[in-house]
Design a protein around this motif. Structure first.
Motif, PDB file in Angstrom:
ATOM      1  N   VAL A 165       0.839  -1.200   0.000  1.00 12.02           N
ATOM      2  CA  VAL A 165       0.000   0.000   0.000  1.00 12.02           C
ATOM      3  C   VAL A 165       0.872   1.248   0.000  1.00 12.02           C
ATOM      4  O   VAL A 165       0.567   2.236  -0.688  1.00 12.02           O
ATOM      5  CB  VAL A 165      -0.947   0.002   1.210  1.00 12.02           C
ATOM      6  N   ARG A 166       1.955   1.225   0.724  1.00 17.69           N
ATOM      7  CA  ARG A 166       2.860   2.379   0.726  1.00 17.69           C
ATOM      8  C   ARG A 166       3.424   2.630  -0.665  1.00 17.69           C
ATOM      9  O   ARG A 166       3.571   3.792  -1.079  1.00 17.69           O
ATOM     10  CB  ARG A 166       3.985   2.150   1.726  1.00 17.69           C
ATOM     11  N   ARG A 167       3.735   1.578  -1.402  1.00 18.09           N
ATOM     12  CA  ARG A 167       4.230   1.760  -2.779  1.00 18.09           C
ATOM     13  C   ARG A 167       3.140   2.367  -3.655  1.00 18.09           C
ATOM     14  O   ARG A 167       3.406   3.215  -4.513  1.00 18.09           O
ATOM     15  CB  ARG A 167       4.694   0.428  -3.359  1.00 18.09           C
ATOM     16  N   LEU A 168       1.897   1.923  -3.443  1.00 20.03           N
ATOM     17  CA  LEU A 168       0.784   2.492  -4.199  1.00 20.03           C
ATOM     18  C   LEU A 168       0.653   3.987  -3.913  1.00 20.03           C
ATOM     19  O   LEU A 168       0.527   4.804  -4.837  1.00 20.03           O
ATOM     20  CB  LEU A 168      -0.515   1.771  -3.835  1.00 20.03           C
ATOM     21  N   LEU A 169       0.699   4.351  -2.637  1.00 24.39           N
ATOM     22  CA  LEU A 169       0.556   5.759  -2.279  1.00 24.39           C
ATOM     23  C   LEU A 169       1.702   6.593  -2.836  1.00 24.39           C
ATOM     24  O   LEU A 169       1.500   7.738  -3.260  1.00 24.39           O
ATOM     25  CB  LEU A 169       0.483   5.904  -0.759  1.00 24.39           C
ATOM     26  N   ALA A 170       2.899   6.024  -2.857  1.00 19.33           N
ATOM     27  CA  ALA A 170       4.045   6.740  -3.426  1.00 19.33           C
ATOM     28  C   ALA A 170       3.837   6.987  -4.916  1.00 19.33           C
ATOM     29  O   ALA A 170       4.158   8.074  -5.428  1.00 19.33           O
ATOM     30  CB  ALA A 170       5.330   5.948  -3.184  1.00 19.33           C
ATOM     31  N   ASP A 171       3.301   5.981  -5.621  1.00 16.80           N
ATOM     32  CA  ASP A 171       3.013   6.163  -7.049  1.00 16.80           C
ATOM     33  C   ASP A 171       2.006   7.298  -7.251  1.00 16.80           C
ATOM     34  O   ASP A 171       2.183   8.169  -8.130  1.00 16.80           O
ATOM     35  CB  ASP A 171       2.446   4.872  -7.649  1.00 16.80           C
ATOM     36  N   ALA A 180       1.855  -3.193 -12.108  1.00 21.79           N
ATOM     37  CA  ALA A 180       0.954  -4.343 -11.982  1.00 21.79           C
ATOM     38  C   ALA A 180       0.589  -4.611 -10.528  1.00 21.79           C
ATOM     39  O   ALA A 180      -0.573  -4.867 -10.197  1.00 21.79           O
ATOM     40  CB  ALA A 180       1.596  -5.577 -12.617  1.00 21.79           C
ATOM     41  N   LEU A 181       1.585  -4.569  -9.629  1.00 20.89           N
ATOM     42  CA  LEU A 181       1.293  -4.850  -8.228  1.00 20.89           C
ATOM     43  C   LEU A 181       0.424  -3.761  -7.621  1.00 20.89           C
ATOM     44  O   LEU A 181      -0.616  -4.054  -7.005  1.00 20.89           O
ATOM     45  CB  LEU A 181       2.576  -4.984  -7.418  1.00 20.89           C
ATOM     46  N   THR A 182       0.831  -2.512  -7.765  1.00 17.38           N
ATOM     47  CA  THR A 182       0.077  -1.445  -7.100  1.00 17.38           C
ATOM     48  C   THR A 182      -1.320  -1.283  -7.706  1.00 17.38           C
ATOM     49  O   THR A 182      -2.261  -0.901  -7.006  1.00 17.38           O
ATOM     50  CB  THR A 182       0.857  -0.128  -7.148  1.00 17.38           C
ATOM     51  N   THR A 183      -1.480  -1.620  -8.980  1.00 16.99           N
ATOM     52  CA  THR A 183      -2.819  -1.622  -9.573  1.00 16.99           C
ATOM     53  C   THR A 183      -3.681  -2.698  -8.932  1.00 16.99           C
ATOM     54  O   THR A 183      -4.860  -2.476  -8.626  1.00 16.99           O
ATOM     55  CB  THR A 183      -2.732  -1.847 -11.089  1.00 16.99           C
ATOM     56  N   ARG A 200      -4.869  12.980  -5.503  1.00 12.82           N
ATOM     57  CA  ARG A 200      -4.911  13.032  -4.038  1.00 12.82           C
ATOM     58  C   ARG A 200      -6.239  12.511  -3.499  1.00 12.82           C
ATOM     59  O   ARG A 200      -6.311  11.983  -2.388  1.00 12.82           O
ATOM     60  CB  ARG A 200      -4.677  14.460  -3.554  1.00 12.82           C
ATOM     61  N   ASP A 201      -7.306  12.637  -4.290  1.00 18.65           N
ATOM     62  CA  ASP A 201      -8.593  12.097  -3.861  1.00 18.65           C
ATOM     63  C   ASP A 201      -8.524  10.585  -3.739  1.00 18.65           C
ATOM     64  O   ASP A 201      -9.104   9.991  -2.823  1.00 18.65           O
ATOM     65  CB  ASP A 201      -9.694  12.501  -4.842  1.00 18.65           C
ATOM     66  N   THR A 202      -7.808   9.947  -4.655  1.00 17.08           N
ATOM     67  CA  THR A 202      -7.638   8.495  -4.578  1.00 17.08           C
ATOM     68  C   THR A 202      -6.745   8.114  -3.413  1.00 17.08           C
ATOM     69  O   THR A 202      -6.971   7.104  -2.739  1.00 17.08           O
ATOM     70  CB  THR A 202      -7.054   7.954  -5.898  1.00 17.08           C
ATOM     71  N   VAL A 203      -5.722   8.936  -3.154  1.00 18.22           N
ATOM     72  CA  VAL A 203      -4.879   8.708  -1.983  1.00 18.22           C
ATOM     73  C   VAL A 203      -5.723   8.725  -0.711  1.00 18.22           C
ATOM     74  O   VAL A 203      -5.652   7.811   0.120  1.00 18.22           O
ATOM     75  CB  VAL A 203      -3.765   9.779  -1.892  1.00 18.22           C
ATOM     76  N   ASP A 204      -6.538   9.765  -0.554  1.00 15.72           N
ATOM     77  CA  ASP A 204      -7.350   9.894   0.657  1.00 15.72           C
ATOM     78  C   ASP A 204      -8.338   8.734   0.783  1.00 15.72           C
ATOM     79  O   ASP A 204      -8.544   8.190   1.884  1.00 15.72           O
ATOM     80  CB  ASP A 204      -8.108  11.218   0.648  1.00 15.72           C
ATOM     81  N   ALA A 205      -8.950   8.349  -0.324  1.00 17.88           N
ATOM     82  CA  ALA A 205      -9.914   7.251  -0.291  1.00 17.88           C
ATOM     83  C   ALA A 205      -9.231   5.929   0.062  1.00 17.88           C
ATOM     84  O   ALA A 205      -9.793   5.104   0.789  1.00 17.88           O
ATOM     85  CB  ALA A 205     -10.625   7.141  -1.638  1.00 17.88           C
ATOM     86  N   THR A 206      -8.019   5.745  -0.453  1.00 18.49           N
ATOM     87  CA  THR A 206      -7.272   4.523  -0.144  1.00 18.49           C
ATOM     88  C   THR A 206      -6.925   4.471   1.339  1.00 18.49           C
ATOM     89  O   THR A 206      -7.073   3.424   1.995  1.00 18.49           O
ATOM     90  CB  THR A 206      -5.986   4.459  -0.992  1.00 18.49           C
ATOM     91  N   ILE A 207      -6.458   5.571   1.872  1.00 18.45           N
ATOM     92  CA  ILE A 207      -6.125   5.628   3.304  1.00 18.45           C
ATOM     93  C   ILE A 207      -7.355   5.319   4.146  1.00 18.45           C
ATOM     94  O   ILE A 207      -7.297   4.553   5.120  1.00 18.45           O
ATOM     95  CB  ILE A 207      -5.533   6.998   3.656  1.00 18.45           C
ATOM     96  N   GLN A 208      -8.498   5.888   3.767  1.00 20.10           N
ATOM     97  CA  GLN A 208      -9.721   5.632   4.519  1.00 20.10           C
ATOM     98  C   GLN A 208     -10.127   4.160   4.430  1.00 20.10           C
ATOM     99  O   GLN A 208     -10.574   3.566   5.421  1.00 20.10           O
ATOM    100  CB  GLN A 208     -10.840   6.526   3.993  1.00 20.10           C
TER     101      GLN A 208
END
Length: 329
Positions: A165-171, A180-183, A200-208
């Motif tokens: 998840v951290r790699r996804l957020l960094a992307d 492929a992994l973070t997708t 950033r909206d996707t970042v916030d939604a992912t964190i939630q």
């Protein structure tokens, strides 16, 4: 001796398994039930699952033939220190028709015994969490990690899930197109790989999505990492390499350099044919080239073997172990 029966239980957070066997290695019955760890489910519910598994294993066995039993359990010390929890387990044992004593050991010792009969060695377990233990005379001696998701368990399933998840957020922060992994992680968490016009909206939604659930549920993302690494995905491959280094380092904390005693690998991440298991084997083999590497097997049978070892009529524990686990010495 042929009439003597021992019982072993491997009690986990998601399942409880029981085995009844003779001192010659004949398996007389098995039972299975839901999670029986009292820390996770409460003493009464855990004891009910214990009883269900015991009744399954003893369906065709006279309980009076059982001379000894062992329960392998994560957090064994907590159960032993809790009078109410121990009383609940005592009642389940009695309700199954058993009148013999039983011992309670940590799941790390049971995992070790399922991989080797050697009295001294090391066990490394990586599943949802991760822990390493040094074994001496078939007793847990020193322990490393197993500190839980907040403070440790480096290289575990939780660790792999969190790092993915951290790699996804960094992307997303960097405006990179997820690989492929973070997708796959984004899809698993959000139900879609779609990224909002404002990332950033996707970042916030992912964190939630992550913080709404118990933290340990991040471990369910670990299979995505392992599968992607098997396909050669670079981010997943790097995470597996890092996880293997963490796990080997936890062994290094308590295992002497040059030790030649066995190393047993246990837990769902290390017992299968996975890139992480291969990486850990390579790392452990590099650091302790003379040490036999074993894989943990049937925990309930190992618990029964530990019970049998305490009986004076069992004169050759190694032979019984070889019959129960023919692939391990």
């Amino acid at each position: 001796m042929s009439d003597t029966v021992v019982v072993g239980l491997d009690v986990g957070g998601t399942s409880t398994r029981a085995t009844a066997l003779t001192l010659t290695g004949e398996r007389l019955g098995t039972g299975r039930a839901g999670g029986g760890n009292p820390t996770s489910h409460g003493a009464d519910q855990a004891a009910a699952e214990l009883l269900t598994a015991l009744r399954g294993a003893l369906a065709d066995v006279d309980p009076t033939r059982v001379a000894a039993g062992t329960i392998g359990l994560a957090g064994a010390a907590r159960l032993l220190a809790d009078p109410a929890g121990r009383a609940a387990f005592d009642r389940a044992w009695h309700d199954a028709g058993l009148r013999c004593p039983y011992a309670v050991y940590g799941d790390a010792l049971v995992a070790y015994a399922s991989g080797t009969a050697a009295p001294d060695g090391t066990v490394l377990i990586a599943g949802t969490g991760a822990i390493t233990a040094q074994v001496r005379d078939l007793r847990l001696d020193r322990v490393a990690d197993g500190h839980g998701w907040l403070l440790g368990d480096a290289g575990s399933g939780f660790w792999l899930g969190r790092e993915s998840v951290r790699r996804l957020l960094a992307d997303l922060d960097a405006g990179r197109t997820p690989g492929a992994l973070t997708t796959a992680v984004l899809t698993e968490l959000m139900g879609s790989a779609e990224i909002a016009p404002r990332p950033r909206d996707t970042v916030d939604a992912t964190i939630q999505a992550v913080t709404r659930r118990p933290p340990v549920e991040l471990a369910r993302l670990a299979p995505l990492v392992v599968t992607a690494a098997a396909d050669g995905e670079p981010v997943a491959t790097a995470l597996v390499t890092e996880a293997a280094a963490h796990l080997a380092e936890s062994v290094n904390r308590i295992r002497p350099a040059g030790a030649v005693t066995p190393v047993v690998l246990g837990g769902g991440l290390l017992t299968g044919d996975t890139p992480l298991a291969a990486a850990v084997r390579a790392e452990v083999g590099r650091r302790w080239p003379q040490a036999p590497l074993r894989t943990a097997g049937d925990g309930a049978a190992a618990a029964a073997w530990l019970a049998a070892r305490e009986l004076p009529e069992l004169t050759d524990p190694a032979t019984l172990h070889a019959r129960l686990f023919p692939a391990t010495p």
